[in-house]
Structures are given as C-alpha cells and as structure tokens.
Design a protein around this motif. Structure first.
Motif, mmCIF file in Angstrom:
data_model
loop_
_atom_site.group_PDB
_atom_site.id
_atom_site.type_symbol
_atom_site.label_atom_id
_atom_site.label_comp_id
_atom_site.label_asym_id
_atom_site.label_seq_id
_atom_site.Cartn_x
_atom_site.Cartn_y
_atom_site.Cartn_z
ATOM 1 N N ILE A 240 4.750 25.499 64.161
ATOM 2 C CA ILE A 240 4.951 26.519 65.203
ATOM 3 C C ILE A 240 4.764 27.939 64.669
ATOM 4 N N GLY A 241 4.471 28.056 63.365
ATOM 5 C CA GLY A 241 4.294 29.382 62.777
ATOM 6 C C GLY A 241 5.579 30.180 62.708
ATOM 7 N N ALA A 242 6.679 29.518 62.348
ATOM 8 C CA ALA A 242 7.982 30.178 62.273
ATOM 9 C C ALA A 242 7.992 31.265 61.200
ATOM 10 N N ASP A 243 8.831 32.253 61.422
ATOM 11 C CA ASP A 243 8.923 33.385 60.487
ATOM 12 C C ASP A 243 10.167 33.307 59.612
ATOM 13 N N LEU A 244 11.134 32.488 60.020
ATOM 14 C CA LEU A 244 12.375 32.346 59.261
ATOM 15 C C LEU A 244 13.025 31.029 59.659
ATOM 16 N N ILE A 245 13.712 30.403 58.719
ATOM 17 C CA ILE A 245 14.427 29.156 58.972
ATOM 18 C C ILE A 245 15.922 29.402 58.797
ATOM 19 N N ALA A 246 16.729 28.935 59.755
ATOM 20 C CA ALA A 246 18.185 29.012 59.645
ATOM 21 C C ALA A 246 18.731 27.599 59.559
ATOM 22 N N ILE A 247 19.542 27.343 58.559
ATOM 23 C CA ILE A 247 20.077 25.995 58.364
ATOM 24 C C ILE A 247 21.465 26.064 57.750
ATOM 25 N N GLY A 248 22.335 25.191 58.191
ATOM 26 C CA GLY A 248 23.691 25.167 57.662
ATOM 27 C C GLY A 248 23.813 24.259 56.461
ATOM 28 N N THR A 249 24.833 24.487 55.668
ATOM 29 C CA THR A 249 25.080 23.661 54.485
ATOM 30 C C THR A 249 26.512 23.146 54.511
ATOM 31 N N LYS A 250 26.702 22.070 53.813
ATOM 32 C CA LYS A 250 28.043 21.555 53.559
ATOM 33 C C LYS A 250 28.256 21.515 52.066
ATOM 34 N N GLN A 251 29.499 21.721 51.639
ATOM 35 C CA GLN A 251 29.773 21.724 50.209
ATOM 36 C C GLN A 251 29.719 20.322 49.627
ATOM 37 N N ARG A 252 29.998 19.328 50.450
ATOM 38 C CA ARG A 252 29.935 17.969 49.915
ATOM 39 C C ARG A 252 28.517 17.431 50.072
ATOM 40 N N LYS A 253 28.162 16.454 49.261
ATOM 41 C CA LYS A 253 26.882 15.774 49.386
ATOM 42 C C LYS A 253 27.035 14.654 50.410
ATOM 43 N N GLY A 254 26.527 14.876 51.580
ATOM 44 C CA GLY A 254 26.687 13.887 52.633
ATOM 45 C C GLY A 254 25.463 13.016 52.733
ATOM 46 N N ILE A 255 25.398 11.946 51.950
ATOM 47 C CA ILE A 255 24.250 11.048 52.000
ATOM 48 C C ILE A 255 24.190 10.435 53.403
ATOM 49 N N GLY A 256 23.027 10.576 54.027
ATOM 50 C CA GLY A 256 22.876 10.062 55.385
ATOM 51 C C GLY A 256 23.232 11.083 56.440
ATOM 52 N N HIS A 257 23.769 12.232 56.026
ATOM 53 C CA HIS A 257 24.119 13.280 56.974
ATOM 54 C C HIS A 257 23.073 14.376 56.926
ATOM 55 N N PHE A 258 22.576 14.776 58.097
ATOM 56 C CA PHE A 258 21.733 15.960 58.142
ATOM 57 C C PHE A 258 22.622 17.161 57.814
ATOM 58 N N LEU A 259 22.064 18.224 57.344
ATOM 59 C CA LEU A 259 22.806 19.421 56.978
ATOM 60 C C LEU A 259 23.643 19.219 55.726
ATOM 61 N N ALA A 260 23.425 18.176 54.977
ATOM 62 C CA ALA A 260 24.080 18.070 53.674
ATOM 63 C C ALA A 260 23.492 19.137 52.778
ATOM 64 N N GLY A 261 24.260 19.540 51.767
ATOM 65 C CA GLY A 261 23.806 20.625 50.911
ATOM 66 C C GLY A 261 22.418 20.416 50.361
ATOM 67 N N SER A 262 22.107 19.188 49.943
ATOM 68 C CA SER A 262 20.832 18.936 49.297
ATOM 69 C C SER A 262 19.653 19.205 50.220
ATOM 70 N N ILE A 263 19.810 18.974 51.524
ATOM 71 C CA ILE A 263 18.725 19.204 52.472
ATOM 72 C C ILE A 263 18.414 20.688 52.566
ATOM 73 N N ALA A 264 19.448 21.513 52.710
ATOM 74 C CA ALA A 264 19.238 22.955 52.769
ATOM 75 C C ALA A 264 18.598 23.456 51.480
ATOM 76 N N GLU A 265 19.044 22.930 50.351
ATOM 77 C CA GLU A 265 18.490 23.359 49.065
ATOM 78 C C GLU A 265 17.027 22.977 48.939
ATOM 79 N N ASP A 266 16.671 21.797 49.421
ATOM 80 C CA ASP A 266 15.266 21.376 49.378
ATOM 81 C C ASP A 266 14.408 22.277 50.252
ATOM 82 N N VAL A 267 14.930 22.651 51.411
ATOM 83 C CA VAL A 267 14.192 23.563 52.296
ATOM 84 C C VAL A 267 13.999 24.908 51.609
ATOM 85 N N VAL A 268 15.059 25.426 51.004
ATOM 86 C CA VAL A 268 14.979 26.700 50.284
ATOM 87 C C VAL A 268 13.938 26.632 49.172
#
Length: 283
Positions: A240-268
């Motif tokens: 879509i040609g986005a200019d910025l991504i906003a995503i939340g993080t959790k302090q715990r590693k939530g395997i199987g959970h979207f928005l787990a810390g690792s997902i945000a870090e991978d996006v970053v």
C-alpha cells in the motif's frame, strides 16, 4: 510530546534519527530534544585483551579521551545552524547502553525515543542490534526507529498492525496522538496466517467494533493473508506504500501470539520505513 530522546553515536543512522526527531520537535512544539551518548565501560577482560590490566591507569586515560572526543563532537552538533530553532541538549554518560537509556526515560519523563537501527546484521554500530531490540520491547516511552533518511511531511499512511484484542485504551490513545501529529490516514490491518486463521466475516466485525469502540477517524481496515505475521506486516506496508508502521509490543515472548515482542523487533529490523512501537503493558 515535550521531551524527545535520541541515542546518538555519531553514525549516519544517528544523524538521520536526529533529523527526524528535530522535525517532530518543530511540529509538536517540543520542549527539548536531548542527545545521549553512552560510553560503555570496558570490562576487565576487555583490557586484558588489549594488554592492559583492569587496574591500570590507562583505563582512566582511555575513558577520559573517549569523553573528550564525544564532547567535542557533541559541541559540533550543537553549533549546527539547522537545529537553531529547537532546544537541543546533550548528555554523555558511562555505563550499560540499555540501562542508561531506560534510566533516562524514567527520571526525565521522556515522551518519545527516536533512534536509528540498521537491523539485526548491523553489529558494527553502537545503537543497533540487541540494544535497539531491547528498547523496542521494554521502553516505557514510545520508540520510533529509522533505517535511513525520513521526512515528517511524507507520512500520509500509517499501518496499524494488530490482532485487535488485548489492546489497552492507553495504547490506542498513543496511536491517536501519533496519527494526529502526522495528520495521516490510519490503515488497520490484521495478518491472517495458517497458524492463526480466522474468517473474513469474523475479522470484519472485530475491526468494525474496534473502530467504533475507540472512536477512530480517517481510517481503513482489512485482513491480509501471509505465511507469518512479521513478514505479512512488511509485505502489506510495501503493497500500500505505507510511510510508517505502528505496532505494539509485549514484554513477554508470546509464542503463537501476534504482537509478541519478537514480531515487533523483526518488523523494526527489516522495515524500510520508520516504525513506531509502544509496549501494550506500559499503560
């Protein structure tokens, strides 16, 4: 957004972060932009490797020279005419980078951190890799990471990636402030994967209810099918040609959970556009 903090190691990435922070400061009439340079104190094993004992006076001489060099470089930045219209300050501290940044955020009431990251492979720079990832996961203030030059005026579409549950009102309030600051359209997206599949009918109602509950304006919503969440966020943003991504993080590693810390870090680590992150558990 009165107080903005920029971890600054004099690299090109740090300069891009400062430039973007300055743009935000002008837009938000921020009180101060503070640059912080953290000199990591060598461990005894470091000095042993260099042929100097930990108790040797050379340790103090080495640190003193590092501080003097950092101060001289910081004064050059302070003298830059392009920043004369904002209040720019700096700090030079000794210690662990992540711990010192966390302490600065806590004690100074920092409202936004802007920092450069070259991704997981950029081990040669000081404020990238594990330090950036830890900031994204644990920071008590929102963090914007940039991987290159970024323009405030160019932010028209913000991707807000979520599973649209377990999202606090405080987090949404921060997202709305972000949207208002940029005057951008919010593009809500839920990444559907084989491991966490939900129907289009379910997702449509969920996102419509979410928009109504949180009074969101100037927004669109859709689901996006992909093999995994982090790559799905990036692919959708590119499509879509986005200019910025906003995503939340959790302090715990939530395997199987979207928005787990690792997902945000991978996006970053892999995004070509600035990424705004904030902890869902900070509110």
């Amino acid at each position: 957004m009165n107080k903005i903090l920029v971890p600054y190691d004099f690299s090109e990435l740090a300069k891009h972060a400062l430039d973007f922070a300055a743009q935000i400061a002008r837009k938000a009439n921020s009180e101060t932009v503070t640059l912080i340079n953290i000199i990591e104190q060598p461990t005894p094993s470091d000095f042993k490797t260099m042929g100097v004992s930990a108790a040797d006076p050379m340790e103090n001489i080495w640190i003193k020279k590092m501080i003097e060099k950092a101060e001289a470089n910081m004064e050059d930045v302070m003298a830059d005419e392009s920043f004369k219209d904002i209040t720019l300050k700096y700090k030079i501290v000794l210690g662990n980078p992540f711990q010192e940044l966390a302490e600065e955020i806590k004690t100074q009431g920092v409202e936004l951190v802007v920092m450069g990251t070259s991704g997981a492979s950029g081990a040669e720079e000081f404020f990238v890799g594990s330090n950036a990832e830890r900031m994204v996961r644990y920071s008590k203030a929102p963090v914007i990471t940039v991987s290159g030059p970024a323009s405030l005026d160019g932010v028209n579409d913000i991707v807000f990636a979520s599973n649209f549950h377990e999202v606090s009102g405080d987090f949404i309030a921060h997202v709305k402030k972000l949207q208002a600051m940029f005057g951008a359209k919010l593009r809500l997206v839920k990444i559907n994967t084989p491991a966490s599949f939900t129907t289009t009918r379910h997702d449509k109602k969920q996102m419509e209810d979410f928009i109504k509950e949180h009074n969101l304006d100037n927004c669109t919503y859709e689901t996006y099918n992909f093999s995994n969440e982090e790559d799905g966020v990036l692919a959708y943003s590119e499509d879509i040609g986005a200019d910025l991504i906003a995503i939340g993080t959790k302090q715990r590693k939530g395997i199987g959970h979207f928005l787990a810390g690792s997902i945000a870090e991978d996006v970053v680590n892999h995004s070509k556009v600035p990424v705004w992150t904030f902890g869902l558990e900070n509110g």
